[in-house]
Design a protein around this motif. Structure first.
Motif, PDB file in Angstrom:
ATOM      1  N   ARG A  96      16.091  48.793  20.094  1.00 30.95           N
ATOM      2  CA  ARG A  96      15.743  47.535  20.748  1.00 30.95           C
ATOM      3  C   ARG A  96      14.528  47.700  21.658  1.00 30.95           C
ATOM      4  O   ARG A  96      13.715  46.795  21.800  1.00 30.95           O
ATOM      5  N   SER A  97      14.403  48.874  22.276  1.00 29.29           N
ATOM      6  CA  SER A  97      13.329  49.095  23.240  1.00 29.29           C
ATOM      7  C   SER A  97      11.949  49.060  22.588  1.00 29.29           C
ATOM      8  O   SER A  97      10.955  48.785  23.259  1.00 29.29           O
ATOM      9  N   TYR A  98      11.862  49.334  21.293  1.00 26.81           N
ATOM     10  CA  TYR A  98      10.541  49.288  20.659  1.00 26.81           C
ATOM     11  C   TYR A  98      10.494  48.284  19.503  1.00 26.81           C
ATOM     12  O   TYR A  98       9.521  48.197  18.763  1.00 26.81           O
ATOM     13  N   GLU A 108       8.131  44.358  15.263  1.00 25.23           N
ATOM     14  CA  GLU A 108       7.941  42.991  14.803  1.00 25.23           C
ATOM     15  C   GLU A 108       6.462  42.634  14.732  1.00 25.23           C
ATOM     16  O   GLU A 108       6.030  41.927  13.822  1.00 25.23           O
ATOM     17  N   GLN A 109       5.671  43.110  15.679  1.00 28.58           N
ATOM     18  CA  GLN A 109       4.238  42.828  15.661  1.00 28.58           C
ATOM     19  C   GLN A 109       3.583  43.405  14.422  1.00 28.58           C
ATOM     20  O   GLN A 109       2.745  42.763  13.777  1.00 28.58           O
ATOM     21  N   THR A 110       3.950  44.644  14.066  1.00 31.25           N
ATOM     22  CA  THR A 110       3.329  45.256  12.897  1.00 31.25           C
ATOM     23  C   THR A 110       3.850  44.644  11.610  1.00 31.25           C
ATOM     24  O   THR A 110       3.146  44.610  10.607  1.00 31.25           O
ATOM     25  N   ARG A 111       5.104  44.149  11.636  1.00 31.05           N
ATOM     26  CA  ARG A 111       5.669  43.550  10.434  1.00 31.05           C
ATOM     27  C   ARG A 111       5.025  42.207  10.105  1.00 31.05           C
ATOM     28  O   ARG A 111       4.745  41.910   8.953  1.00 31.05           O
ATOM     29  N   LYS A 112       4.825  41.381  11.116  1.00 34.17           N
ATOM     30  CA  LYS A 112       4.469  39.987  10.875  1.00 34.17           C
ATOM     31  C   LYS A 112       3.267  39.833   9.976  1.00 34.17           C
ATOM     32  O   LYS A 112       3.294  39.099   8.990  1.00 34.17           O
TER      33      LYS A 112
END
Length: 222
Positions: free
Chosen positions: A157-159, A164-168
């Protein structure tokens, strides 16, 4: 003109604007250190400045822009070292997670993974990157939960925000959707077989593939 004519109702106007700016930052259309001009975005998207400012706050919290008082907002994006670090951490943790999950996963969780895989295949054939992204997140969350480790869940959860930023941006590239689906299917097959070594290899291949795709999309060269 209001944003409702240009943007979907699925997300708020602020979220839609943040998605557009985020996509540009991550694809390098806004260079690191480049000023992101509020008035220019307002004119281009035909929206007021209020949702743009809210989008800036969202992106600042994500670490993608810097706000400097009396000067404005500037793109940060991801550097080559950021990508190296993010994927090194992801690979180490997620390979360990899937190893633990194979030994601890319940039949219900395997059934849920299968459901997500089926949905991913469905939306992959329709080239719906947004839906595939949502399903992908759920797929990995099931594996995280299947580890049965509160400590692992906390670390992940901490990272997760960085993940999510790299996935989007990757899931909006339609050319990668089938490749991503096949990687997830290989992970699921190994879990269903109860083969921890095979699951670890499949997860490692998936993370290596994700890193390679990220480097292409973000225009990061070795």
């Amino acid at each position: 003109m209001t944003g409702s004519n240009q943007f979907s109702n699925t997300f708020s106007l602020t979220d839609e604007i943040a998605d557009i700016i985020r996509d540009r930052i991550l694809k390098g259309e806004y260079k690191i250190g480049e000023k992101i001009k509020e008035n220019q975005i307002a004119t281009e998207l035909r929206v007021s400045r209020t949702p743009i400012r809210e989008a800036f706050k969202q992106l600042e919290n994500e670490g993608l822009i810097d706000y400097i008082p009396n000067r404005g907002c500037f793109a940060k994006g991801f550097t080559k070292q950021d990508i190296e670090d993010i994927y090194a951490v992801r690979k180490a943790l997620e390979v360990l997670s899937v190893e633990w999950a194979v030994n601890r996963i319940t039949p219900e969780e395997i059934s849920n993974l299968q459901d997500q895989s089926d949905l991913m295949e469905f939306y992959t054939t329709r080239k719906d990157g947004r839906k595939v992204l949502e399903i992908n997140t759920d797929f990995h969350d099931i594996i995280y939960n299947a580890t049965g480790s509160r400590f692992m869940a906390q670390v992940l959860r901490s990272y997760k925000e960085y993940i999510e930023q790299t996935r989007k941006v990757l899931f909006y590239e339609q050319e990668y959707l089938d490749e991503i689906f096949q990687e997830h299917k290989a992970i699921l097959d190994a879990i269903k077989e109860g083969d921890a070594a095979k699951a670890k290899e499949a997860m490692a291949r998936h993370l290596d593939g994700s890193k390679r795709r990220a480097q292409v999309v973000y225009k990061i060269k070795d």
